[in-house]
Scaffold this motif. Structure first.
Motif, mmCIF file in Angstrom:
data_model
loop_
_atom_site.group_PDB
_atom_site.id
_atom_site.type_symbol
_atom_site.label_atom_id
_atom_site.label_comp_id
_atom_site.label_asym_id
_atom_site.label_seq_id
_atom_site.Cartn_x
_atom_site.Cartn_y
_atom_site.Cartn_z
ATOM 1 N N GLU A 4 4.840 -6.474 -6.527
ATOM 2 C CA GLU A 4 4.818 -5.092 -5.801
ATOM 3 C C GLU A 4 3.320 -4.175 -6.095
ATOM 4 O O GLU A 4 2.909 -3.719 -5.011
ATOM 5 N N ARG A 5 2.671 -4.556 -7.001
ATOM 6 C CA ARG A 5 1.675 -3.965 -6.918
ATOM 7 C C ARG A 5 0.422 -4.566 -6.082
ATOM 8 O O ARG A 5 -0.373 -4.097 -5.732
ATOM 9 N N LYS A 6 0.491 -5.948 -5.937
ATOM 10 C CA LYS A 6 -0.376 -6.584 -5.111
ATOM 11 C C LYS A 6 -0.061 -5.949 -3.345
ATOM 12 O O LYS A 6 -1.059 -5.950 -2.971
ATOM 13 N N ALA A 7 1.323 -5.774 -3.308
ATOM 14 C CA ALA A 7 1.481 -5.355 -1.979
ATOM 15 C C ALA A 7 0.984 -3.914 -1.648
ATOM 16 O O ALA A 7 0.311 -3.678 -0.849
ATOM 17 N N ILE A 8 0.951 -3.095 -2.652
ATOM 18 C CA ILE A 8 0.591 -2.025 -2.888
ATOM 19 C C ILE A 8 -1.031 -1.964 -2.647
ATOM 20 O O ILE A 8 -1.684 -1.186 -1.980
ATOM 21 N N GLY A 9 -1.758 -2.901 -3.390
ATOM 22 C CA GLY A 9 -3.170 -2.881 -3.230
ATOM 23 C C GLY A 9 -3.425 -3.397 -1.873
ATOM 24 O O GLY A 9 -4.624 -3.079 -1.374
ATOM 25 N N ASP A 10 -2.521 -4.486 -1.199
ATOM 26 C CA ASP A 10 -2.997 -4.941 0.141
ATOM 27 C C ASP A 10 -3.040 -3.815 1.058
ATOM 28 O O ASP A 10 -3.752 -3.560 2.139
ATOM 29 N N GLY A 56 4.722 1.725 -11.638
ATOM 30 C CA GLY A 56 4.461 1.923 -13.077
ATOM 31 C C GLY A 56 5.515 2.228 -14.018
ATOM 32 O O GLY A 56 5.884 1.789 -14.900
ATOM 33 N N GLU A 57 6.148 3.275 -13.525
ATOM 34 C CA GLU A 57 7.299 4.044 -14.179
ATOM 35 C C GLU A 57 8.494 2.928 -14.402
ATOM 36 O O GLU A 57 8.961 2.697 -15.267
ATOM 37 N N ALA A 58 8.733 2.456 -13.072
ATOM 38 C CA ALA A 58 9.952 1.131 -13.492
ATOM 39 C C ALA A 58 9.517 0.166 -14.130
ATOM 40 O O ALA A 58 10.445 -0.246 -14.887
ATOM 41 N N GLU A 59 8.493 -0.322 -14.190
ATOM 42 C CA GLU A 59 8.103 -1.512 -14.930
ATOM 43 C C GLU A 59 7.893 -1.022 -16.458
ATOM 44 O O GLU A 59 8.603 -1.719 -17.260
ATOM 45 N N ARG A 60 7.462 0.039 -16.872
ATOM 46 C CA ARG A 60 7.650 0.608 -18.242
ATOM 47 C C ARG A 60 9.082 0.874 -18.730
ATOM 48 O O ARG A 60 9.518 0.388 -19.747
ATOM 49 N N ALA A 61 10.092 1.174 -17.593
ATOM 50 C CA ALA A 61 11.315 1.339 -18.112
ATOM 51 C C ALA A 61 11.828 0.227 -18.273
ATOM 52 O O ALA A 61 12.719 -0.079 -19.339
ATOM 53 N N GLN A 108 -1.567 8.569 -0.253
ATOM 54 C CA GLN A 108 -0.713 9.598 -1.359
ATOM 55 C C GLN A 108 0.843 8.896 -1.289
ATOM 56 O O GLN A 108 1.107 8.688 -2.578
ATOM 57 N N VAL A 109 1.147 8.297 -0.278
ATOM 58 C CA VAL A 109 2.258 7.507 -0.358
ATOM 59 C C VAL A 109 2.166 6.265 -1.152
ATOM 60 O O VAL A 109 3.012 5.914 -1.861
ATOM 61 N N LEU A 110 0.915 5.567 -1.027
ATOM 62 C CA LEU A 110 0.818 4.547 -1.560
ATOM 63 C C LEU A 110 0.859 4.793 -3.097
ATOM 64 O O LEU A 110 1.076 4.005 -4.174
ATOM 65 N N ARG A 111 -0.004 5.984 -3.736
ATOM 66 C CA ARG A 111 -0.283 6.214 -4.894
ATOM 67 C C ARG A 111 1.131 6.777 -5.578
ATOM 68 O O ARG A 111 1.349 6.285 -6.711
ATOM 69 N N LYS A 112 1.990 7.406 -4.977
ATOM 70 C CA LYS A 112 3.116 7.667 -5.355
ATOM 71 C C LYS A 112 4.140 6.263 -5.631
ATOM 72 O O LYS A 112 4.800 6.262 -6.587
ATOM 73 N N ARG A 113 4.006 5.486 -4.702
ATOM 74 C CA ARG A 113 4.593 4.245 -4.892
ATOM 75 C C ARG A 113 4.236 3.718 -6.252
ATOM 76 O O ARG A 113 4.858 3.045 -6.828
ATOM 77 N N GLU A 114 2.977 3.503 -6.292
ATOM 78 C CA GLU A 114 2.284 2.940 -7.402
ATOM 79 C C GLU A 114 2.700 3.509 -8.700
ATOM 80 O O GLU A 114 3.205 2.928 -9.733
ATOM 81 N N ALA A 162 6.055 -4.006 3.729
ATOM 82 C CA ALA A 162 5.469 -4.443 2.540
ATOM 83 C C ALA A 162 6.057 -3.547 1.296
ATOM 84 O O ALA A 162 6.560 -3.950 0.439
ATOM 85 N N LEU A 163 6.046 -2.166 1.396
ATOM 86 C CA LEU A 163 6.769 -1.368 0.560
ATOM 87 C C LEU A 163 8.142 -1.519 0.233
ATOM 88 O O LEU A 163 8.674 -1.596 -0.803
ATOM 89 N N ALA A 164 8.743 -1.609 1.543
ATOM 90 C CA ALA A 164 10.173 -1.863 1.414
ATOM 91 C C ALA A 164 10.662 -3.405 0.889
ATOM 92 O O ALA A 164 11.625 -3.212 0.146
ATOM 93 N N GLN A 165 9.705 -4.279 1.168
ATOM 94 C CA GLN A 165 10.112 -5.589 0.494
ATOM 95 C C GLN A 165 9.699 -5.364 -1.106
ATOM 96 O O GLN A 165 10.318 -6.146 -1.858
ATOM 97 N N ALA A 166 8.778 -4.673 -1.201
ATOM 98 C CA ALA A 166 8.446 -4.689 -2.949
ATOM 99 C C ALA A 166 9.472 -3.604 -3.490
ATOM 100 O O ALA A 166 9.891 -3.988 -4.777
ATOM 101 N N SER A 167 9.869 -2.566 -2.921
ATOM 102 C CA SER A 167 10.834 -1.762 -3.534
ATOM 103 C C SER A 167 12.436 -2.234 -3.494
ATOM 104 O O SER A 167 13.203 -1.618 -4.017
ATOM 105 N N ALA A 168 12.627 -3.284 -2.807
ATOM 106 C CA ALA A 168 13.926 -3.826 -2.607
ATOM 107 C C ALA A 168 13.959 -5.102 -3.194
ATOM 108 O O ALA A 168 14.169 -6.480 -2.550
ATOM 109 N N PRO A 169 14.045 -5.559 -4.611
ATOM 110 C CA PRO A 169 14.144 -6.921 -4.946
ATOM 111 C C PRO A 169 15.505 -7.471 -4.891
ATOM 112 O O PRO A 169 16.457 -6.692 -4.592
ATOM 113 N N THR A 170 15.411 -8.641 -4.998
ATOM 114 C CA THR A 170 16.661 -9.439 -4.773
ATOM 115 C C THR A 170 17.791 -9.089 -5.717
ATOM 116 O O THR A 170 17.341 -8.843 -7.248
#
Length: 262
Positions: free
Chosen positions: A73-79, A127-132, A117-123, A55-63
């Motif tokens: 991506e946030r939904k995948a992290i929540g799941d 968030g940083e990527a979305e702000r950027a 911790q991994v999920l929090r780091k990913r979150e 899920a994280l790999a799919q969320a972190s690697a957009p088309t």
């Protein structure tokens, strides 16, 4: 630490209640049990990370060429976080069937902590990527607006120059009209004076004509009255003349001789 009774521990390590394990020489049962517990926890941790990583790999690697879906991506992290918490609850429940309960729960908590911790780091990364991304979008929009503004600058300058030229032309035309009106002011004053004099003369002639008409009407009325009086006098004289003639005729007939004496 919660420790079960030796009977329960013996039942937990008996061949009937656990899968067959190879015997190792000079190794105690407690060491073997701890090794088995660690192996089980390691397998559980590996199984726990299996649904999270895709899920994280799919969320972190957009088309490629497509915008990132930060909501997905946030939904995948929540799941994944919900799945981690669920597996911790299941592992905690499973720990109560083991010999070293507290140690088992602590290991499950450690696995949960590492995953969270991994999920929090990913979150935080998302968030940083979305702000950027939003900042880049704002910069891109500002650059586009600035480019459009600069591209339209010559047209605006031409429009402003045309407007200034048209305004100056209108001002000059107005000044010419004002000067012409100022130059024609004496003539307009003379024309107005002549018009007023003409109106005054017309009023005087009108008043004179009205007076003359009233005098003629009075004269006609007097003439009519004189004519009527004259007519009455003529009629009176004619009447008197006829009366004298009649009287004279009667007198002449009385004084004339009658042939027969009567």
């Amino acid at each position: 630490m919660i420790v079960k009774s030796r009977q329960a521990a013996a039942q937990a390590t008996s061949p009937a209640s656990s899968p067959a394990m190879p015997t190792v020489a000079n190794v105690s049962k407690s060491v073997l049990f701890q090794a088995a517990s660690l192996a089980v926890l390691a397998l559980a941790a590996g199984a726990a990370l299996m649904p999270v990583r895709p899920a994280l790999a799919q969320a972190s690697a957009p088309t490629v060429g497509a915008a990132r879906d930060f909501g997905a991506e946030r939904k995948a992290i929540g799941d994944s976080r919900a799945w981690t918490n669920y597996r911790f609850s299941a592992a905690e429940h499973e720990c109560y069937s083991k010999f070293f309960v507290n140690s088992c729960i602590d290991k499950a908590k450690e696995v949960q902590r590492q995953e969270l911790q991994v999920l929090r780091k990913r979150e935080l990364e998302v968030g940083e990527a979305e702000r950027a991304h939003r900042a880049a979008e704002r910069d891109r929009e500002q650059a586009l607006r600035r480019a459009e503004f600069e591209a339209s600058q010559p047209q605006r300058a031409a429009s402003e120059q045309s407007s200034r030229t048209a305004f100056e032309k209108k001002q000059q035309e107005q000044q010419l009209r004002d000067a012409q009106r100022k130059g024609e002011a004496p003539q307009r004053a003379a024309n107005a004076q002549a018009y007023q004099q003409k109106e005054s003369d017309f009023d005087a002639r009108m008043k004179e004509a009205q007076q003359k008409g009233a005098e003629q009407a009075r004269q006609r009325e007097e003439n009519v009255k004189a004519y009527e009086a004259k007519q009455r006098d003529l009629e009176q004289r004619q009447k008197e003349l006829e009366e004298r003639r009649a009287k004279a005729k009667e007198q002449g007939q009385a004084s004339a001789p009658r042939p027969f004496g009567f």
